[in-house]
Enzyme design. Sequence first.
Site, short mmCIF file in Angstrom:
data_model
loop_
_atom_site.label_atom_id
_atom_site.label_comp_id
_atom_site.label_asym_id
_atom_site.label_seq_id
_atom_site.Cartn_x
_atom_site.Cartn_y
_atom_site.Cartn_z
N GLU A 74 25.59 48.65 39.63
CA GLU A 74 26.06 49.34 40.62
C GLU A 74 27.52 49.88 40.22
OE1 GLU A 74 25.76 47.79 44.58
OE2 GLU A 74 23.90 48.60 43.29
N HIS A 78 46.29 41.18 29.12
CA HIS A 78 47.13 40.95 30.22
C HIS A 78 46.32 40.98 31.37
CE1 HIS A 78 51.00 41.36 32.72
NE2 HIS A 78 50.17 40.88 33.24
N GLU A 109 56.79 43.12 38.96
CA GLU A 109 55.98 44.19 38.88
C GLU A 109 56.24 45.37 39.92
OE1 GLU A 109 54.93 44.90 36.01
OE2 GLU A 109 53.96 42.90 35.19
N HIS A 113 44.83 38.63 36.83
CA HIS A 113 44.62 38.52 35.37
C HIS A 113 43.16 38.16 35.23
CE1 HIS A 113 49.04 37.25 35.03
NE2 HIS A 113 48.80 38.52 34.96
N HIS A 145 47.23 43.71 41.31
CA HIS A 145 47.15 43.37 39.77
C HIS A 145 46.89 41.87 39.73
CE1 HIS A 145 48.59 42.62 35.74
NE2 HIS A 145 49.38 41.56 36.33
O1 2HA Z 1 54.09 38.57 38.30
O2 2HA Z 1 51.37 38.93 36.73
O3 2HA Z 1 52.61 40.96 35.39
C1 2HA Z 1 53.45 37.94 37.28
C2 2HA Z 1 52.51 38.88 36.56
C3 2HA Z 1 53.24 39.77 35.83
ZN ZN Z 2 50.31 40.04 35.28
#
Ligand code: 2HA
Ligand code: ZN
Length: 273
Positions: free
Chosen positions: A171, A212, A118, A143, A141
């Site tokens: 909050e 995602h 990414e 999930h 980033h």
């Molecule tokens: O690297 O989360 O979005 C793995 C991920 C891609």
């Molecule tokens: Zn991801």
Amino acid sequence: MSMQNIVESQFVKEMCEITQVMYRRNWDERNGGNITLLLTEKEVAPYTDLTDIKRTIPVDFDAKALAGKYFLVTGSGKYFKNVEKDPEHNLGLIRVSEQGNGVELLWGLADGSVPTSELPSHFQSHIARLSVDPENRVIMHCHATHLLAMTFTHSLDEKELTRKLWKLCTECIVVFPEGVSTIPWIVPGTNEIGEATSEKMKETRLVVWPYHGIYGAGQTMDETFGLIETVEKAAEVYTHVQAQGGMKAEISDEQLQQLADRFGVEPRPGYLD
Ligand code: 2HA
Ligand code: ZN
């Protein structure tokens, strides 16, 4: 003067700690998630010979705006689960080349691997955030489970989603008064998703990727983690509320305005009635 051990540096230790916490929160299964941390030359110089480039790794997007900048990054295909026990194989310290078409590896990624898949989204987001906040250093980033789930059950309209999240935890409006952005579903790892994400990053530090996960930005690792943790908490509460039969009350717009006044934050214009 001899080099200090980079594994003992504050920035590697913090990266190890946060990736492990995120893994244990169940936000980063397998190779899910990635983090890039902008560092100054002064911070990295005690730990590595800045002239000793191990490898130059090409990038197929224009990173010229970040030329000469240093980043600690998670590796492509690497597991957050493993960062803490083996930072040298799972993390990399890189410098963006002068032409902005590659990154120079100074430490880590020891098995020949490359920075996170990414990287386009991260670098473009760094550029966007730095244009509105020169102190921004982190793009993160993951999930986040409940938020990810919520993208299947809730409107992805930015105003509707933001208002719902604000109304689920007292909050929230204080922590992310600018709200959350959303983008369409786009194939991860592409320049296209990087462009869409970074465009939104000029307005909000949180960008939801439908089905995602989430992107967060901030000045420190703790602040960025806390931002994601807070929005994920609201989504978790939403999950419980729905399971308990749905919302029978909510924090009102007037109460949200009282919070904003009390804590001196400016809610996104037009989002409160
Ligand atoms: O690297 O989360 O979005 C793995 C991920 C891609
Ligand atoms: Zn991801």
